[in-house]
Scaffold this motif. Structure first.
Motif, PDB file in Angstrom:
ATOM      1  N   THR A  73      -4.842  13.685  -1.750  1.00 23.74           N
ATOM      2  CA  THR A  73      -4.006  12.568  -1.269  1.00 23.74           C
ATOM      3  C   THR A  73      -4.846  11.304  -1.244  1.00 23.74           C
ATOM      4  O   THR A  73      -6.040  11.345  -0.928  1.00 23.74           O
ATOM      5  CB  THR A  73      -3.462  12.853   0.144  1.00 23.74           C
ATOM      6  OG1 THR A  73      -2.696  14.062   0.112  1.00 23.74           O
ATOM      7  CG2 THR A  73      -2.586  11.705   0.643  1.00 23.74           C
ATOM      8  N   PHE A  74      -4.209  10.175  -1.589  1.00 24.01           N
ATOM      9  CA  PHE A  74      -4.890   8.885  -1.465  1.00 24.01           C
ATOM     10  C   PHE A  74      -3.839   7.801  -1.275  1.00 24.01           C
ATOM     11  O   PHE A  74      -2.649   7.999  -1.541  1.00 24.01           O
ATOM     12  CB  PHE A  74      -5.759   8.599  -2.696  1.00 24.01           C
ATOM     13  CG  PHE A  74      -4.981   8.410  -3.966  1.00 24.01           C
ATOM     14  CD1 PHE A  74      -4.510   7.136  -4.335  1.00 24.01           C
ATOM     15  CD2 PHE A  74      -4.705   9.482  -4.801  1.00 24.01           C
ATOM     16  CE1 PHE A  74      -3.798   6.981  -5.512  1.00 24.01           C
ATOM     17  CE2 PHE A  74      -3.994   9.314  -5.969  1.00 24.01           C
ATOM     18  CZ  PHE A  74      -3.531   8.062  -6.327  1.00 24.01           C
ATOM     19  N   TYR A  75      -4.339   6.632  -0.780  1.00 22.79           N
ATOM     20  CA  TYR A  75      -3.513   5.435  -0.663  1.00 22.79           C
ATOM     21  C   TYR A  75      -4.064   4.417  -1.646  1.00 22.79           C
ATOM     22  O   TYR A  75      -5.273   4.333  -1.867  1.00 22.79           O
ATOM     23  CB  TYR A  75      -3.563   4.860   0.755  1.00 22.79           C
ATOM     24  CG  TYR A  75      -2.815   5.680   1.783  1.00 22.79           C
ATOM     25  CD1 TYR A  75      -1.531   5.296   2.189  1.00 22.79           C
ATOM     26  CD2 TYR A  75      -3.397   6.801   2.368  1.00 22.79           C
ATOM     27  CE1 TYR A  75      -0.854   6.055   3.154  1.00 22.79           C
ATOM     28  CE2 TYR A  75      -2.727   7.549   3.306  1.00 22.79           C
ATOM     29  CZ  TYR A  75      -1.446   7.166   3.706  1.00 22.79           C
ATOM     30  OH  TYR A  75      -0.783   7.896   4.646  1.00 22.79           O
ATOM     31  N   ALA A  76      -3.163   3.624  -2.220  1.00 23.68           N
ATOM     32  CA  ALA A  76      -3.594   2.562  -3.132  1.00 23.68           C
ATOM     33  C   ALA A  76      -2.546   1.476  -3.149  1.00 23.68           C
ATOM     34  O   ALA A  76      -1.382   1.687  -2.767  1.00 23.68           O
ATOM     35  CB  ALA A  76      -3.799   3.114  -4.538  1.00 23.68           C
ATOM     36  N   ALA A  77      -2.981   0.291  -3.575  1.00 23.66           N
ATOM     37  CA  ALA A  77      -2.053  -0.840  -3.655  1.00 23.66           C
ATOM     38  C   ALA A  77      -1.009  -0.573  -4.729  1.00 23.66           C
ATOM     39  O   ALA A  77      -1.195   0.264  -5.622  1.00 23.66           O
ATOM     40  CB  ALA A  77      -2.834  -2.109  -3.972  1.00 23.66           C
ATOM     41  N   ASP A  78       0.117  -1.314  -4.618  1.00 26.95           N
ATOM     42  CA  ASP A  78       1.159  -1.166  -5.624  1.00 26.95           C
ATOM     43  C   ASP A  78       0.575  -1.432  -7.014  1.00 26.95           C
ATOM     44  O   ASP A  78      -0.206  -2.377  -7.207  1.00 26.95           O
ATOM     45  CB  ASP A  78       2.304  -2.149  -5.358  1.00 26.95           C
ATOM     46  CG  ASP A  78       3.104  -1.778  -4.110  1.00 26.95           C
ATOM     47  OD1 ASP A  78       2.686  -0.810  -3.433  1.00 26.95           O
ATOM     48  OD2 ASP A  78       4.114  -2.437  -3.840  1.00 26.95           O
ATOM     49  N   GLY A  79       0.954  -0.595  -7.973  1.00 27.08           N
ATOM     50  CA  GLY A  79       0.463  -0.763  -9.343  1.00 27.08           C
ATOM     51  C   GLY A  79       0.651   0.515 -10.157  1.00 27.08           C
ATOM     52  O   GLY A  79       1.242   1.492  -9.689  1.00 27.08           O
ATOM     53  N   MET A  91       0.864  -1.187   0.000  1.00 29.96           N
ATOM     54  CA  MET A  91       0.000   0.000   0.000  1.00 29.96           C
ATOM     55  C   MET A  91       0.903   1.239   0.000  1.00 29.96           C
ATOM     56  O   MET A  91       1.792   1.351   0.833  1.00 29.96           O
ATOM     57  CB  MET A  91      -0.913  -0.008   1.228  1.00 29.96           C
ATOM     58  CG  MET A  91      -1.971   1.074   1.240  1.00 29.96           C
ATOM     59  SD  MET A  91      -3.217   0.817  -0.043  1.00 29.96           S
ATOM     60  CE  MET A  91      -3.912  -0.772   0.441  1.00 29.96           C
ATOM     61  N   GLN A  92       0.629   2.161  -0.971  1.00 25.55           N
ATOM     62  CA  GLN A  92       1.478   3.334  -1.107  1.00 25.55           C
ATOM     63  C   GLN A  92       0.621   4.603  -1.027  1.00 25.55           C
ATOM     64  O   GLN A  92      -0.561   4.611  -1.386  1.00 25.55           O
ATOM     65  CB  GLN A  92       2.227   3.305  -2.449  1.00 25.55           C
ATOM     66  CG  GLN A  92       3.080   2.073  -2.646  1.00 25.55           C
ATOM     67  CD  GLN A  92       4.149   1.940  -1.592  1.00 25.55           C
ATOM     68  OE1 GLN A  92       4.733   2.940  -1.165  1.00 25.55           O
ATOM     69  NE2 GLN A  92       4.398   0.705  -1.137  1.00 25.55           N
ATOM     70  N   ARG A  93       1.251   5.647  -0.549  1.00 25.94           N
ATOM     71  CA  ARG A  93       0.583   6.951  -0.423  1.00 25.94           C
ATOM     72  C   ARG A  93       0.980   7.830  -1.618  1.00 25.94           C
ATOM     73  O   ARG A  93       2.143   7.886  -1.998  1.00 25.94           O
ATOM     74  CB  ARG A  93       0.995   7.622   0.881  1.00 25.94           C
ATOM     75  CG  ARG A  93       0.339   8.982   1.134  1.00 25.94           C
ATOM     76  CD  ARG A  93       0.762   9.487   2.519  1.00 25.94           C
ATOM     77  NE  ARG A  93       0.142  10.748   2.841  1.00 25.94           N
ATOM     78  CZ  ARG A  93       0.633  11.951   2.553  1.00 25.94           C
ATOM     79  NH1 ARG A  93       1.802  12.023   1.918  1.00 25.94           N
ATOM     80  NH2 ARG A  93      -0.011  13.055   2.894  1.00 25.94           N
ATOM     81  N   TYR A  94      -0.051   8.530  -2.186  1.00 26.77           N
ATOM     82  CA  TYR A  94       0.221   9.464  -3.293  1.00 26.77           C
ATOM     83  C   TYR A  94      -0.415  10.806  -2.956  1.00 26.77           C
ATOM     84  O   TYR A  94      -1.579  10.869  -2.531  1.00 26.77           O
ATOM     85  CB  TYR A  94      -0.380   8.950  -4.612  1.00 26.77           C
ATOM     86  CG  TYR A  94      -0.130   9.884  -5.777  1.00 26.77           C
ATOM     87  CD1 TYR A  94       1.043   9.790  -6.516  1.00 26.77           C
ATOM     88  CD2 TYR A  94      -1.052  10.868  -6.127  1.00 26.77           C
ATOM     89  CE1 TYR A  94       1.279  10.643  -7.571  1.00 26.77           C
ATOM     90  CE2 TYR A  94      -0.820  11.733  -7.181  1.00 26.77           C
ATOM     91  CZ  TYR A  94       0.352  11.617  -7.905  1.00 26.77           C
ATOM     92  OH  TYR A  94       0.590  12.470  -8.950  1.00 26.77           O
ATOM     93  N   THR A  95       0.330  11.872  -3.115  1.00 29.20           N
ATOM     94  CA  THR A  95      -0.191  13.222  -2.875  1.00 29.20           C
ATOM     95  C   THR A  95       0.332  14.164  -3.959  1.00 29.20           C
ATOM     96  O   THR A  95       1.436  13.959  -4.489  1.00 29.20           O
ATOM     97  CB  THR A  95       0.215  13.721  -1.476  1.00 29.20           C
ATOM     98  OG1 THR A  95      -0.431  14.987  -1.236  1.00 29.20           O
ATOM     99  CG2 THR A  95       1.723  13.902  -1.367  1.00 29.20           C
ATOM    100  N   ASN A  96      -0.453  15.180  -4.282  1.00 30.23           N
ATOM    101  CA  ASN A  96      -0.036  16.140  -5.318  1.00 30.23           C
ATOM    102  C   ASN A  96      -0.858  17.407  -5.172  1.00 30.23           C
ATOM    103  O   ASN A  96      -1.843  17.447  -4.412  1.00 30.23           O
ATOM    104  CB  ASN A  96      -0.217  15.559  -6.722  1.00 30.23           C
ATOM    105  CG  ASN A  96       0.838  16.096  -7.683  1.00 30.23           C
ATOM    106  OD1 ASN A  96       1.339  17.203  -7.512  1.00 30.23           O
ATOM    107  ND2 ASN A  96       1.176  15.301  -8.688  1.00 30.23           N
ATOM    108  N   ILE A  97      -0.456  18.441  -5.864  1.00 30.57           N
ATOM    109  CA  ILE A  97      -1.152  19.736  -5.833  1.00 30.57           C
ATOM    110  C   ILE A  97      -1.471  20.129  -7.279  1.00 30.57           C
ATOM    111  O   ILE A  97      -0.592  20.084  -8.160  1.00 30.57           O
ATOM    112  CB  ILE A  97      -0.288  20.821  -5.164  1.00 30.57           C
ATOM    113  CG1 ILE A  97       0.002  20.444  -3.706  1.00 30.57           C
ATOM    114  CG2 ILE A  97      -0.980  22.185  -5.240  1.00 30.57           C
ATOM    115  CD1 ILE A  97       0.970  21.393  -3.018  1.00 30.57           C
TER     116      ILE A  97
END
Length: 306
Positions: A56-62, A1-7
């Motif tokens: 921001t969100f979390y999602a499985a590796d992919g 599970m990875q975290r992704y954030t951006n503006i």
């Protein structure tokens, strides 16, 4: 599970709040399962950027893609967002005074930033001309006729037409062709101002007649013999209607035939010599009077009466 954030920012560098961000799996393009924490609490998909333009969100590796849309911006898709676990181990505890060794660099590139919806500035105009296009095979329209040249062109070669001569004799032209030639004389042709001796020639006098006139009209330039016939009135003046430019020695002959005896007044253009000017006709007889132009007195001089 990875975290992704951006503006989210627009082309002017301003953050974009309230934009819709759909997280899609690649390559299927279906909505991905995302979380608001590390795989425990599900998050709604699409996300909405906050007042700072952040999401921001979390999602499985992919591998994922983001479909971004909203008011005031152009919809766009950001692809190939790869979420994967780092290849290095966890950071060790902080030493007391010595910095621990730097972990190995990640071999996976970070996520690609969003595509700008605003075009960049126009580049400078190229100073190098592009390649020359092919030559047209169709002629252009004909230009206007130029002004006539004021300089004459060169003279063409002389023609080779054969001259056609008239028959023997003096040539006569009709204006468009040769007419029948006149018979040429055997002697010299008479010139208008040449000194020549003429022989075997007869000069026919120029004769003019008038039937009865009190003031006869005589033009000595076109008259050699003037006759008054059937004179029914007295002659009041031969000078009144006399005209012409006689030359010295020119001759003029006047004859009168009356219906009865008629008186004659000659006027100032006539003079007597040893021969007197007649003053009357004799019944119905013809009266002949000969004159010679006297250039000294500018008068017609009477030289004969018969």
């Amino acid at each position: 599970m990875q975290r992704y954030t951006n503006i989210l920012v627009n082309g002017f560098g301003n953050v974009v709040a309230g934009a819709s961000v759909q997280v899609l799996t690649m390559p299927s393009g279906s909505l991905a399962s995302i979380y608001s924490d590390d795989g425990i609490t599900s998050a709604s998909n699409p996300l909405i950027s906050d007042v700072g333009g952040s999401f921001t969100f979390y999602a499985a590796d992919g591998t994922y893609s983001l479909l971004i849309s909203g008011n005031g911006i152009q919809s766009e898709t950001v692809t190939n967002i790869i979420l994967t676990s780092p290849l290095y181990g966890p950071t060790g505890p902080q030493g007391n005074s010595i910095t621990g060794p730097t972990g190995p660099a990640s071999t996976v590139a970070g996520p690609t930033g969003p595509v700008s919806t605003v075009a960049g500035p126009t580049g400078p105009v190229s100073t190098v001309a592009g390649p020359t296009g092919p030559v047209s095979t169709t002629p252009g329209p004909t230009g206007p006729t130029g002004a006539a040249s004021a300089v004459a062109g060169p003279t063409g070669p002389t023609g080779s037409a054969t001259m056609t001569y008239p028959g023997a004799g003096i040539a006569v032209s009709t204006g468009s062709a040769w007419g029948t030639p006149l018979i040429a004389p055997s002697g010299a042709i008479v010139g208008t101002t040449d000194f020549q001796t003429l022989s075997l020639k007869r000069v026919t006098p120029r004769a003019v007649t008038t039937t009865s006139s009190a003031t006869p009209t005589i033009n000595t330039d076109s008259t050699d013999i003037y006759g008054l016939t059937a004179q029914a009135v007295n002659i009041t003046s031969f000078t009144t209607n006399l005209s012409g430019t006689p030359t010295d020695g020119q001759k003029l002959w006047i004859y009168i035939v009356g219906t009865a005896a008629r008186t004659i007044a000659w006027g100032t253009s006539f003079e007597a010599s040893t021969v007197a000017l007649p003053t009357t006709t004799v019944t119905t007889n013809r009266l002949d009077v000969g004159f010679v132009w006297n250039a000294a007195t500018l008068k017609w001089r009477c030289v004969a009466v018969a």
